[in-house]
Design a protein around this motif. Structure first.
Motif, PDB file in Angstrom:
ATOM      1  N   ALA A 116      -5.478   3.690   2.248  1.00 14.75           N
ATOM      2  CA  ALA A 116      -4.840   4.067   0.990  1.00 14.75           C
ATOM      3  C   ALA A 116      -5.792   4.938   0.175  1.00 14.75           C
ATOM      4  CB  ALA A 116      -4.450   2.824   0.200  1.00 14.75           C
ATOM      5  N   ILE A 122       6.262  -3.042   5.398  1.00 13.07           N
ATOM      6  CA  ILE A 122       4.992  -2.691   4.774  1.00 13.07           C
ATOM      7  C   ILE A 122       4.336  -3.952   4.222  1.00 13.07           C
ATOM      8  CG2 ILE A 122       3.866  -1.239   3.046  1.00 13.07           C
ATOM      9  CD1 ILE A 122       5.340   0.295   5.232  1.00 13.07           C
ATOM     10  N   THR A 178      -3.131  -0.353   3.739  1.00 13.09           N
ATOM     11  CA  THR A 178      -1.766  -0.821   3.924  1.00 13.09           C
ATOM     12  C   THR A 178      -1.526  -0.926   5.424  1.00 13.09           C
ATOM     13  OG1 THR A 178      -0.882   0.101   1.868  1.00 13.09           O
ATOM     14  CG2 THR A 178       0.669  -0.179   3.666  1.00 13.09           C
ATOM     15  N   ALA A 230      -3.385   5.931  -4.763  1.00 10.59           N
ATOM     16  CA  ALA A 230      -2.329   4.954  -4.484  1.00 10.59           C
ATOM     17  C   ALA A 230      -2.473   3.699  -5.335  1.00 10.59           C
ATOM     18  CB  ALA A 230      -2.335   4.568  -3.002  1.00 10.59           C
ATOM     19  N   ARG A 241      -2.022   6.816   2.773  1.00 11.15           N
ATOM     20  CA  ARG A 241      -1.053   6.475   1.732  1.00 11.15           C
ATOM     21  C   ARG A 241      -1.474   7.063   0.397  1.00 11.15           C
ATOM     22  NH1 ARG A 241       1.117   0.504  -0.342  1.00 11.15           N
ATOM     23  NH2 ARG A 241       1.861   1.270  -2.363  1.00 11.15           N
ATOM     24  N   ASP A 279       1.241   7.212  -2.100  1.00 17.28           N
ATOM     25  CA  ASP A 279       2.249   6.659  -3.002  1.00 17.28           C
ATOM     26  C   ASP A 279       1.740   5.389  -3.671  1.00 17.28           C
ATOM     27  OD1 ASP A 279       4.686   8.394  -2.402  1.00 17.28           O
ATOM     28  OD2 ASP A 279       4.119   7.721  -0.397  1.00 17.28           O
ATOM     29  N   TYR A 339       6.259   4.392  -0.579  1.00 24.02           N
ATOM     30  CA  TYR A 339       5.567   4.600   0.696  1.00 24.02           C
ATOM     31  C   TYR A 339       6.460   4.195   1.868  1.00 24.02           C
ATOM     32  CZ  TYR A 339       2.245   4.505   4.491  1.00 24.02           C
ATOM     33  OH  TYR A 339       1.629   4.739   5.698  1.00 24.02           O
TER      34      TYR A 339
END
Length: 293
Positions: free
Chosen positions: A104, A153, A136, A108, A263, A265, A271
């Motif tokens: 991440a 997720i 993540t 994020a 990641r 988001d 995500y």
């Protein structure tokens, strides 16, 4: 057409699946232009504000991405593509399960606070700490060609073995004729040692799904130590297990999108939508199955 944009044939398959009516009675900006803008952002991992002008206003692309995430449009498109593949006999129900760690980015973190303390935590946004730092994890059950049937997720440190029931419950492929309950049952399921637990094997037996999961050494020793009460060793097809690399190849294809491989988001829902869009493109562009050639 720019590199990474939808081809004519790909758009012909997607166009009938787009929402027809604007929620506020207005007119949509050209769907193809906006989706190509969303794909550019996911492919490059760039901020939304850096979207090239050829895709229209960046805010339009972002708002369309956000709205279709909230109303389930992306999931609906993926399910329809799965049903089409099933109708053509191209969906391989010899499924495979695996997960992949995603680093991440620092952007994020720090999602806007609100709601209950549980909703404000990093874990609620699918962020956790593992050896790679802030990470993540994407858990996926794929068909025999590595295309995602369902994904989930979690924070990066989450155990793989606990995600099997969640993933199985998320698979709902509409019947080719459009009549009857969606298909959820697999012909078989292949996974690595991380999914070898008594609870998982019992669940798969109840659902009558043939299993190819190796038994870890500690579980073998525990079973033998219990004698007859330990039960028989689970069946294991070594030749069938060799095809497990298809799910890993699927991860590699989708990680060509930089916003999936890293990641950016802040919200877990955004995500997850980013991953789903990459999976949609994978269903459109996945290479033919050459495993038996």
């Amino acid at each position: 057409m720019s590199r990474g944009d939808l081809s004519r044939l790909e758009w012909e398959r997607l166009a009938p699946l787009m929402p027809a009516a604007h929620p506020r009675g207005g007119r949509w900006r050209d769907h193809r232009q906006v989706i190509n803008g969303i794909l550019w952002r996911i492919r490059t991992g760039a901020p939304w504000r850096d979207l090239p002008e050829r895709y229209g206003p960046w805010k339009t692309c972002y708002e369309r991405f956000r709205a279709w995430t909230a109303d389930g449009t992306w999931d609906s498109i993926k399910q329809t593509l799965q049903a089409e593949a099933d109708r053509r006999g191209e969906l391989d129900w010899n499924s495979q399960i695996d997960s992949t760690i995603v680093r991440a980015h620092q952007h994020a973190a720090g999602a806007r606070k609100g709601g209950s303390p549980a909703q404000q935590s990093q874990a609620a946004q699918g962020l956790g700490r593992s050896r790679g730092g802030l990470t993540t994890k994407v858990h996926t059950i794929a068909d025999g060609r590595g295309r995602s049937l369902a994904s989930h997720i979690t924070p990066g440190q989450a155990a793989d073995t606990r995600q099997l029931p969640v993933l199985l419950d998320r698979i709902r492929v509409p019947r080719p004729c459009g009549i009857g309950r969606p298909r959820k049952k697999h012909d078989s399921l292949t996974g690595d040692k991380a999914y070898s637990s008594r609870a998982n094997r019992a669940l798969l037996r109840r659902r009558q799904i043939r299993t190819t999961i190796p038994e870890p050494r500690d579980q073998q020793a525990n079973r033998k130590r219990r004698g007859r009460s330990g039960g028989r060793p689970p069946t294991f097809d070594a030749d069938h297990y060799k095809r497990r690399n298809q799910v890993e190849r699927g991860f590699n294809r989708r990680k060509q999108f930089r916003a999936v491989a890293t990641r950016y988001d802040k919200l877990a829902t955004h995500y997850a939508a980013t991953v789903t869009i990459a999976e949609i493109i994978d269903w459109l562009r996945a290479p033919p199955d050459r495993s038996h050639s």
